[in-house]
Design a protein around this motif. Structure first.
Motif, mmCIF file in Angstrom:
data_model
loop_
_atom_site.group_PDB
_atom_site.id
_atom_site.type_symbol
_atom_site.label_atom_id
_atom_site.label_comp_id
_atom_site.label_asym_id
_atom_site.label_seq_id
_atom_site.Cartn_x
_atom_site.Cartn_y
_atom_site.Cartn_z
ATOM 1 N N VAL A 56 5.211 30.134 -7.616
ATOM 2 C CA VAL A 56 4.511 31.410 -7.635
ATOM 3 C C VAL A 56 4.839 32.097 -8.944
ATOM 4 C CG1 VAL A 56 4.227 33.625 -6.501
ATOM 5 C CG2 VAL A 56 4.633 31.588 -5.133
ATOM 6 N N ASP A 57 3.820 32.279 -9.788
ATOM 7 C CA ASP A 57 4.015 32.923 -11.081
ATOM 8 C C ASP A 57 3.767 34.419 -10.922
ATOM 9 O OD1 ASP A 57 4.389 33.388 -13.769
ATOM 10 O OD2 ASP A 57 2.329 32.858 -14.295
ATOM 11 N N THR A 58 4.828 35.197 -10.996
ATOM 12 C CA THR A 58 4.703 36.643 -10.843
ATOM 13 C C THR A 58 4.820 37.373 -12.181
ATOM 14 O OG1 THR A 58 7.071 36.785 -10.365
ATOM 15 C CG2 THR A 58 5.562 36.639 -8.481
ATOM 16 N N SER A 59 4.738 36.649 -13.269
ATOM 17 C CA SER A 59 4.815 37.314 -14.569
ATOM 18 C C SER A 59 3.553 38.156 -14.767
ATOM 19 C CB SER A 59 4.947 36.281 -15.683
ATOM 20 O OG SER A 59 3.818 35.438 -15.700
ATOM 21 N N GLY A 60 3.723 39.297 -15.317
ATOM 22 C CA GLY A 60 2.606 40.193 -15.545
ATOM 23 C C GLY A 60 2.321 41.134 -14.380
ATOM 24 N N LEU A 61 3.090 41.043 -13.324
ATOM 25 C CA LEU A 61 2.915 41.958 -12.193
ATOM 26 C C LEU A 61 3.977 43.041 -12.267
ATOM 27 C CD1 LEU A 61 2.178 39.655 -9.132
ATOM 28 C CD2 LEU A 61 0.631 41.225 -10.242
ATOM 29 N N SER A 62 3.539 44.273 -12.321
ATOM 30 C CA SER A 62 4.483 45.378 -12.336
ATOM 31 C C SER A 62 4.546 46.009 -10.946
ATOM 32 C CB SER A 62 4.052 46.432 -13.361
ATOM 33 O OG SER A 62 2.862 47.064 -12.951
ATOM 34 N N PHE A 63 5.475 46.920 -10.788
ATOM 35 C CA PHE A 63 5.642 47.617 -9.514
ATOM 36 C C PHE A 63 4.392 48.429 -9.188
ATOM 37 C CE2 PHE A 63 8.243 50.245 -6.537
ATOM 38 C CZ PHE A 63 8.743 49.176 -5.812
ATOM 39 N N LYS A 64 3.774 49.012 -10.219
ATOM 40 C CA LYS A 64 2.558 49.806 -10.038
ATOM 41 C C LYS A 64 1.414 48.925 -9.553
ATOM 42 C CE LYS A 64 -0.676 52.677 -12.582
ATOM 43 N NZ LYS A 64 -1.816 51.944 -13.069
ATOM 44 N N ASP A 65 1.293 47.715 -10.104
ATOM 45 C CA ASP A 65 0.247 46.793 -9.674
ATOM 46 C C ASP A 65 0.397 46.425 -8.200
ATOM 47 O OD1 ASP A 65 -0.761 46.718 -12.250
ATOM 48 O OD2 ASP A 65 0.402 44.945 -12.802
ATOM 49 N N PHE A 66 1.632 46.322 -7.753
ATOM 50 C CA PHE A 66 1.893 45.943 -6.368
ATOM 51 C C PHE A 66 1.422 47.007 -5.386
ATOM 52 C CE2 PHE A 66 4.727 45.638 -2.657
ATOM 53 C CZ PHE A 66 4.418 44.360 -2.258
ATOM 54 N N PHE A 67 1.603 48.291 -5.715
ATOM 55 C CA PHE A 67 1.276 49.361 -4.785
ATOM 56 C C PHE A 67 -0.129 49.929 -4.946
ATOM 57 C CE2 PHE A 67 5.936 49.604 -4.390
ATOM 58 C CZ PHE A 67 6.009 49.496 -3.016
ATOM 59 N N PHE A 68 -0.765 49.757 -6.101
ATOM 60 C CA PHE A 68 -2.059 50.383 -6.329
ATOM 61 C C PHE A 68 -3.200 49.381 -6.456
ATOM 62 C CE2 PHE A 68 0.960 53.614 -7.730
ATOM 63 C CZ PHE A 68 0.510 54.683 -6.972
ATOM 64 N N PHE A 69 -2.970 48.103 -6.142
ATOM 65 C CA PHE A 69 -4.010 47.073 -6.122
ATOM 66 C C PHE A 69 -4.753 46.946 -7.449
ATOM 67 C CE2 PHE A 69 -3.481 48.311 -1.672
ATOM 68 C CZ PHE A 69 -3.194 47.077 -1.126
ATOM 69 N N ASP A 70 -4.059 47.164 -8.563
ATOM 70 C CA ASP A 70 -4.682 46.954 -9.857
ATOM 71 C C ASP A 70 -4.867 45.467 -10.139
ATOM 72 O OD1 ASP A 70 -4.855 49.659 -10.363
ATOM 73 O OD2 ASP A 70 -2.901 49.745 -11.352
ATOM 74 N N LYS A 71 -3.951 44.674 -9.659
ATOM 75 C CA LYS A 71 -4.056 43.218 -9.779
ATOM 76 C C LYS A 71 -3.880 42.621 -8.399
ATOM 77 C CE LYS A 71 -2.297 42.798 -14.460
ATOM 78 N NZ LYS A 71 -1.253 42.229 -15.302
ATOM 79 N N MET A 72 -4.533 41.496 -8.180
ATOM 80 C CA MET A 72 -4.445 40.830 -6.883
ATOM 81 C C MET A 72 -3.167 39.993 -6.811
ATOM 82 S SD MET A 72 -6.891 41.593 -4.950
ATOM 83 C CE MET A 72 -8.164 42.765 -5.213
ATOM 84 N N PHE A 73 -2.434 40.150 -5.740
ATOM 85 C CA PHE A 73 -1.173 39.450 -5.531
ATOM 86 C C PHE A 73 -1.368 38.176 -4.701
ATOM 87 C CE2 PHE A 73 3.002 39.107 -3.320
ATOM 88 C CZ PHE A 73 3.768 38.892 -4.446
ATOM 89 N N THR A 74 -2.349 38.192 -3.807
ATOM 90 C CA THR A 74 -2.561 37.094 -2.876
ATOM 91 C C THR A 74 -2.858 35.757 -3.547
ATOM 92 O OG1 THR A 74 -3.369 38.707 -1.280
ATOM 93 C CG2 THR A 74 -3.841 36.410 -0.824
ATOM 94 N N PRO A 75 -3.666 35.680 -4.610
ATOM 95 C CA PRO A 75 -3.905 34.370 -5.215
ATOM 96 C C PRO A 75 -2.627 33.695 -5.718
ATOM 97 C CG PRO A 75 -5.506 35.919 -6.028
ATOM 98 C CD PRO A 75 -4.518 36.707 -5.236
#
Length: 108
Positions: A5-24
């Motif tokens: 699972v590559d989580t690089s580029g995901l910030s805390f803000k992305d996790f809570f505000f759905f700016d980026k998709m986490f599920t893929p």
């Protein structure tokens, strides 16, 4: 070694505000866990049918066939379901690219 699972580029803000998709990023891990559970369930059905073979051969044979169908059908339909989910995320990603290209064209 390649990360599952590559989580690089995901910030805390992305996790809570759905700016980026986490599920893929985690769908592959969930898919493999589903396959393990399907195979385990099918094998449980097959082996439990051996316990009733002395009582009813027909019921035991039906249990073995049901276990095999569970393994084969479960893996096929699970694959189809997860592929549909991946296709939806790819469509979303491509729409985001089109929207970004459209907004940069409008600014010029």
């Amino acid at each position: 070694m390649k990360k599952i699972v590559d989580t690089s580029g995901l910030s805390f803000k992305d996790f809570f505000f759905f700016d980026k998709m986490f599920t893929p990023k985690i769908i592959t891990v969930i898919y493999w866990m589903s396959l393990v559970l399907i195979v385990f369930s099918g094998l449980t059905i097959i082996f439990s049918s051996f316990l009733i073979i002395s009582y009813s051969f027909g019921s035991a044979l039906l249990g073995i066939i049901t276990g095999i169908i569970t393994i084969v059908g479960g893996t096929v339909f699970t694959r189809i379901g997860y592929e549909i989910i991946c296709v939806l995320f790819n469509i979303n990603r491509n729409i985001e690219k089109l929207a970004l290209d459209k907004s940069t064209d409008d600014n010029q």
